[in-house]
Design a protein around this motif. Structure first.
Motif, short mmCIF file in Angstrom:
data_model
loop_
_atom_site.label_atom_id
_atom_site.label_comp_id
_atom_site.label_asym_id
_atom_site.label_seq_id
_atom_site.Cartn_x
_atom_site.Cartn_y
_atom_site.Cartn_z
N ALA A 92 0.00 7.50 -9.37
CA ALA A 92 0.63 6.85 -8.22
C ALA A 92 1.49 5.66 -8.62
O ALA A 92 2.61 5.49 -8.15
N GLY A 93 0.97 4.81 -9.50
CA GLY A 93 1.68 3.60 -9.89
C GLY A 93 2.47 3.72 -11.17
O GLY A 93 3.05 2.73 -11.64
N GLY A 94 2.50 4.91 -11.76
CA GLY A 94 3.31 5.13 -12.95
C GLY A 94 2.79 4.48 -14.21
O GLY A 94 3.58 4.10 -15.08
N SER A 95 1.48 4.38 -14.38
CA SER A 95 0.93 3.74 -15.58
C SER A 95 1.42 4.41 -16.85
O SER A 95 1.83 3.73 -17.81
N ILE A 96 1.39 5.76 -16.87
CA ILE A 96 1.81 6.46 -18.09
C ILE A 96 3.22 7.02 -17.96
O ILE A 96 3.97 7.00 -18.94
N VAL A 97 3.60 7.53 -16.79
CA VAL A 97 4.92 8.18 -16.69
C VAL A 97 6.06 7.18 -16.61
O VAL A 97 7.20 7.51 -16.92
N THR A 98 5.77 5.95 -16.19
CA THR A 98 6.82 4.93 -16.10
C THR A 98 6.63 3.83 -17.14
O THR A 98 7.49 3.61 -17.99
N LEU A 142 7.95 -10.41 -8.97
CA LEU A 142 7.31 -9.15 -9.34
C LEU A 142 5.84 -9.14 -8.94
O LEU A 142 5.32 -8.12 -8.45
N TRP A 143 5.16 -10.25 -9.13
CA TRP A 143 3.75 -10.34 -8.79
C TRP A 143 3.53 -10.10 -7.30
O TRP A 143 2.60 -9.40 -6.89
N ILE A 144 4.41 -10.65 -6.48
CA ILE A 144 4.27 -10.51 -5.03
C ILE A 144 4.49 -9.06 -4.59
O ILE A 144 3.77 -8.53 -3.74
N PHE A 145 5.49 -8.40 -5.18
CA PHE A 145 5.88 -7.08 -4.70
C PHE A 145 5.25 -5.93 -5.47
O PHE A 145 5.53 -4.77 -5.17
N TRP A 146 4.40 -6.20 -6.45
CA TRP A 146 3.83 -5.12 -7.25
C TRP A 146 2.98 -4.15 -6.42
O TRP A 146 3.05 -2.92 -6.64
N PRO A 147 2.17 -4.59 -5.47
CA PRO A 147 1.42 -3.63 -4.66
C PRO A 147 2.31 -2.63 -3.94
O PRO A 147 1.98 -1.44 -3.84
N SER A 148 3.47 -3.08 -3.45
CA SER A 148 4.38 -2.15 -2.78
C SER A 148 5.02 -1.19 -3.77
O SER A 148 5.37 -0.06 -3.42
N PHE A 149 5.18 -1.61 -5.03
CA PHE A 149 5.71 -0.73 -6.06
C PHE A 149 4.75 0.43 -6.31
O PHE A 149 5.16 1.59 -6.40
N ASN A 150 3.45 0.13 -6.42
CA ASN A 150 2.47 1.17 -6.70
C ASN A 150 2.29 2.13 -5.53
O ASN A 150 1.96 3.30 -5.72
N LEU A 160 -4.22 6.05 2.54
CA LEU A 160 -4.09 6.10 1.09
C LEU A 160 -3.24 4.94 0.58
O LEU A 160 -3.58 4.30 -0.42
N GLN A 161 -2.15 4.66 1.27
CA GLN A 161 -1.29 3.55 0.85
C GLN A 161 -2.02 2.22 0.96
O GLN A 161 -1.87 1.34 0.11
N GLY A 162 -2.83 2.06 2.00
CA GLY A 162 -3.61 0.84 2.14
C GLY A 162 -4.60 0.65 1.01
O GLY A 162 -4.80 -0.46 0.51
N ARG A 163 -5.22 1.76 0.56
CA ARG A 163 -6.14 1.68 -0.57
C ARG A 163 -5.40 1.29 -1.85
O ARG A 163 -5.88 0.49 -2.65
N VAL A 164 -4.21 1.87 -2.04
CA VAL A 164 -3.41 1.54 -3.22
C VAL A 164 -3.04 0.07 -3.24
O VAL A 164 -3.18 -0.61 -4.27
N VAL A 165 -2.59 -0.44 -2.12
CA VAL A 165 -2.20 -1.85 -2.05
C VAL A 165 -3.40 -2.76 -2.28
O VAL A 165 -3.31 -3.76 -3.01
N THR A 166 -4.55 -2.41 -1.70
CA THR A 166 -5.75 -3.24 -1.86
C THR A 166 -6.20 -3.27 -3.32
O THR A 166 -6.46 -4.34 -3.89
N ASN A 167 -6.32 -2.10 -3.93
CA ASN A 167 -6.75 -2.05 -5.33
C ASN A 167 -5.78 -2.77 -6.25
O ASN A 167 -6.18 -3.47 -7.18
N THR A 168 -4.49 -2.61 -5.99
CA THR A 168 -3.48 -3.27 -6.84
C THR A 168 -3.54 -4.78 -6.68
O THR A 168 -3.44 -5.52 -7.66
N GLY A 208 -2.38 1.13 -12.12
CA GLY A 208 -1.42 2.02 -11.48
C GLY A 208 -1.91 3.45 -11.30
O GLY A 208 -1.66 4.06 -10.26
N MET A 209 -2.59 4.00 -12.27
CA MET A 209 -3.00 5.39 -12.19
C MET A 209 -4.28 5.58 -11.38
O MET A 209 -4.50 6.65 -10.79
N ILE A 210 -5.10 4.55 -11.33
CA ILE A 210 -6.38 4.65 -10.64
C ILE A 210 -6.35 4.03 -9.25
O ILE A 210 -7.32 4.11 -8.51
N CYS A 211 -5.22 3.42 -8.89
CA CYS A 211 -5.17 2.67 -7.63
C CYS A 211 -5.33 3.56 -6.41
O CYS A 211 -5.68 3.08 -5.32
#
Length: 374
Positions: A92-98, A142-150, A160-168, A208-211
């Motif tokens: 989801a967050g591109g840990s390996i692909v990005t 970057l720090w502020i907007f990183w959750p929206s990136f993931n 699902l998006q809420g979980r990603v933002v929370t974990n990130t 990124g990948m586990i978020c």
């Protein structure tokens, strides 16, 4: 300035490359449909090129950069297609692909150029207080907007998006804390600005990948904290060691994107293996990119590790080839003594900032004034 060019050029070129890559794998030609999904995906690919540029900025000419911007997006889309459609691994967050792909492509490009840190003028590698402060502004943005990136590609699923933002957010807060604490151990009680600028963001990369997984909050905090520690120690100890071994990395992208990205994939694989509940068949968690992918936890663990190896392999091989290609005599290049300064390709109105111009010392200026008054 060249970052701005990369953003515009690569976004347009990725649209063409996605059509070519799809035709290559599917066996038939299809036009690329411009949508919000494709635009966000194009930005992820562009981000990988920006990450790679961090490994060799100041080392190549604009013409050489154009060649990099043509090759890397195509190879990254090939990498993405293999991981998403053949290995069925979600990132989801591109840990390996990005992040990992961009970092190791950039480092491999420099290695293919045959450039070593000992070839670079030491005086060109120093920063100033004001440049560090300016870079810190970018870090905060970057720090502020990183959750929206993931979570950018998951806008159709609010849960699902809420979980990603929370974990990130939990992970990046944790990396911020450990990034301020770790340099005091590495540098005998003092903090290092370069490590603060980068390691504070490592939590967003490593999660990124586990978020998108269902994990407890303490897991996100732990993973993000590990990312901050690993990144700081990488800048303090590993980066100088790698340069002594002949591996040059201008901005240290391995420490922010490469190593945390790989660790993000490893943590995702361990999370899949360790969880007793098979969330792969649950609506609430995305382990794979295909609903009809029938795998158990052990199999998915192996496929995630395989995806990591694929990303590293394609990025390193294609980066080495790119580094060799941009050394072609027909392309303008920078002499080693002119690297890491902008004066060959930019009009610099303040010539006092040109390190190649020898500045008179204060004593000679005083003597000239005395002679003039006499």
């Amino acid at each position: 300035g060249m970052n701005f060019f990369i953003c515009g050029f690569c976004f347009l070129w990725v649209t063409v490359c996605s059509c070519l890559v799809t035709s290559m794998f599917e066996g038939h030609f299809e036009r690329t449909k411009i949508s919000l999904d494709t635009m966000v995906s194009n930005n992820y690919v562009t981000a990988a090129v920006l990450i790679s540029f961090g490994a060799f900025y100041g080392f190549i000419s604009p013409t050489q950069l154009v060649l990099v911007c043509i090759i890397e997006p195509f190879m990254m889309l090939v990498n993405e297609h293999i991981i998403f459609h053949y290995l069925h691994v979600q990132d989801a967050g591109g840990s390996i692909v990005t992040h990992a792909f961009g970092a190791y492509f950039g480092v491999a490009t420099v290695f293919g150029m045959g450039l070593k840190s000992k070839h670079l003028p030491v005086k060109h590698r120093t920063t100033t207080y004001f440049s560090d402060m300016g870079a810190m502004i970018g870090t905060i943005v970057l720090w502020i907007f990183w959750p929206s990136f993931n979570g950018a590609l998951l806008y159709n699923d609010i849960t699902l998006q809420g979980r990603v933002v929370t974990n990130t957010y939990l992970a990046i807060c944790s990396s911020c804390v450990t990034a301020f604490a770790t340099p005091t151990l590495v540098h005998r009680g003092k903090m290092e600005m370069m490590e603060i600028q980068n390691a504070t963001l490592a939590g967003g990369v490593i999660i990124g990948m586990i978020c998108s997984f269902i994990i407890d909050p303490w897991v996100s905090v732990l993973i993000g904290g590990i990312g901050g520690v690993i990144s700081c120690m990488g800048y303090g100890w590993l980066h100088p060691f790698m340069e002594s071994c002949g591996i040059t990395d201008s901005a240290g992208v391995q420490m922010l994107h490469g190593i945390p990205g790989i660790l993000g994939g490893v943590f995702a694989a361990l999370a899949v293996l360790a969880d007793n509940t098979n969330y792969m068949y649950s609506y609430d968690t995305q382990w794979t990119t295909s609903d009809d992918c029938d795998r158990d936890r052990g199999q998915q663990f192996g496929y995630i590790l395989g995806a990591i190896l694929v990303a590293i392999g394609i990025s390193v091989v294609s980066g080495l080839i790119t580094g060799v290609l941009i050394r072609m005599p027909c392309l303008p290049y920078l002499e080693k003594e002119d690297m890491l300064i902008d004066h060959d390709f930019w009009h610099i109105h303040d010539r006092n900032h040109d390190p190649r111009i020898k500045k008179p010392d204060n004593k000679s200026i005083v003597m000239e004034n005395v002679d003039a008054n006499a």
